[in-house]
Design a protein around this motif. Structure first.
Motif, short mmCIF file in Angstrom:
data_model
loop_
_atom_site.label_atom_id
_atom_site.label_comp_id
_atom_site.label_asym_id
_atom_site.label_seq_id
_atom_site.Cartn_x
_atom_site.Cartn_y
_atom_site.Cartn_z
N GLU A 148 2.35 -31.61 -1.23
CA GLU A 148 2.88 -32.26 -2.43
C GLU A 148 4.12 -31.55 -2.94
OE1 GLU A 148 -0.90 -34.19 -4.74
OE2 GLU A 148 -0.85 -31.99 -4.58
N ILE A 149 4.07 -30.23 -2.92
CA ILE A 149 5.22 -29.43 -3.37
C ILE A 149 6.41 -29.66 -2.44
CG2 ILE A 149 6.09 -27.08 -3.66
CD1 ILE A 149 3.22 -26.33 -4.58
N GLN A 150 6.15 -29.62 -1.15
CA GLN A 150 7.22 -29.83 -0.19
C GLN A 150 7.84 -31.22 -0.34
OE1 GLN A 150 6.03 -29.69 3.97
NE2 GLN A 150 7.90 -28.58 4.45
N ASP A 151 7.01 -32.24 -0.51
CA ASP A 151 7.52 -33.60 -0.70
C ASP A 151 8.36 -33.71 -1.97
OD1 ASP A 151 6.28 -34.41 1.63
OD2 ASP A 151 4.56 -35.34 0.60
N ARG A 152 7.89 -33.09 -3.04
CA ARG A 152 8.62 -33.15 -4.31
C ARG A 152 9.97 -32.44 -4.20
NH1 ARG A 152 10.65 -35.82 -8.08
NH2 ARG A 152 10.74 -34.83 -10.10
N LEU A 153 9.98 -31.29 -3.53
CA LEU A 153 11.24 -30.57 -3.37
C LEU A 153 12.23 -31.37 -2.53
CD1 LEU A 153 10.02 -26.89 -2.85
CD2 LEU A 153 11.08 -27.90 -4.88
N LYS A 154 11.73 -32.09 -1.55
CA LYS A 154 12.61 -32.94 -0.74
C LYS A 154 13.19 -34.08 -1.58
CE LYS A 154 10.60 -32.03 3.78
NZ LYS A 154 9.82 -32.59 4.89
N GLU A 155 12.41 -34.58 -2.54
CA GLU A 155 12.91 -35.61 -3.46
C GLU A 155 13.98 -35.03 -4.40
OE1 GLU A 155 9.69 -37.27 -5.71
OE2 GLU A 155 8.60 -37.88 -3.92
N LEU A 156 13.71 -33.85 -4.92
CA LEU A 156 14.63 -33.22 -5.87
C LEU A 156 15.91 -32.72 -5.21
CD1 LEU A 156 12.05 -31.16 -7.95
CD2 LEU A 156 13.31 -33.18 -8.72
N TYR A 157 15.79 -32.25 -3.98
CA TYR A 157 16.92 -31.67 -3.26
C TYR A 157 17.05 -32.33 -1.89
CZ TYR A 157 15.88 -28.17 -6.81
OH TYR A 157 15.62 -27.54 -8.00
N PRO A 158 17.52 -33.59 -1.87
CA PRO A 158 17.59 -34.32 -0.60
C PRO A 158 18.63 -33.78 0.38
CG PRO A 158 18.60 -35.61 -2.34
CD PRO A 158 17.99 -34.40 -2.98
N ILE A 159 19.65 -33.13 -0.14
CA ILE A 159 20.70 -32.60 0.72
C ILE A 159 20.50 -31.10 0.88
CG2 ILE A 159 23.18 -32.22 0.96
CD1 ILE A 159 23.55 -34.79 -0.72
N ARG A 160 20.35 -30.68 2.13
CA ARG A 160 20.13 -29.26 2.41
C ARG A 160 21.44 -28.51 2.23
NH1 ARG A 160 17.34 -27.09 7.94
NH2 ARG A 160 16.66 -25.11 7.11
N ARG A 161 21.45 -27.58 1.31
CA ARG A 161 22.65 -26.78 1.04
C ARG A 161 22.81 -25.69 2.08
NH1 ARG A 161 23.11 -24.29 -4.49
NH2 ARG A 161 24.72 -23.28 -3.33
N LYS A 162 24.04 -25.33 2.30
CA LYS A 162 24.33 -24.22 3.19
C LYS A 162 24.60 -22.99 2.31
CE LYS A 162 26.24 -27.00 6.93
NZ LYS A 162 25.07 -27.53 7.35
#
Length: 83
Positions: free
Chosen positions: A51-65
């Motif tokens: 659930e945490i991983q899914d939520r973080l993917k929603e909040l931060y859809p673009i992986r920053r470098k």
């Protein structure tokens, strides 16, 4: 990214007792702290890892470098020259 992913991405050769955060720019460190805070709240609310991983993917859809801090900062100079 995990700390190992960041270390590899930036090509860091960490010394014992050294951390990736010592080399990151302040903006990246602040972002990491924000994510850690969100994870902490979700953990306290009983959310599962998935659930945490899914939520973080929603909040931060673009992986920053991640970016290195300027090498002119005294701490960075000392860390990079310390054998």
């Amino acid at each position: 990214m995990t700390s190992n992913d960041i270390k590899d991405f930036l090509g860091l050769d960490l010394k014992p007792n050294d951390t990736v955060r010592n080399y990151l720019c302040m903006e990246d460190i602040e972002d990491i702290r924000n994510v850690e805070g969100r994870v902490s709240y979700m953990t306290e609310d009983g959310k599962s890892y998935e659930e945490i991983q899914d939520r973080l993917k929603e909040l931060y859809p673009i992986r920053r470098k991640p970016r290195l801090a300027g090498k002119n900062i005294n701490l960075i100079k000392r860390l990079m020259n310390n054998d």
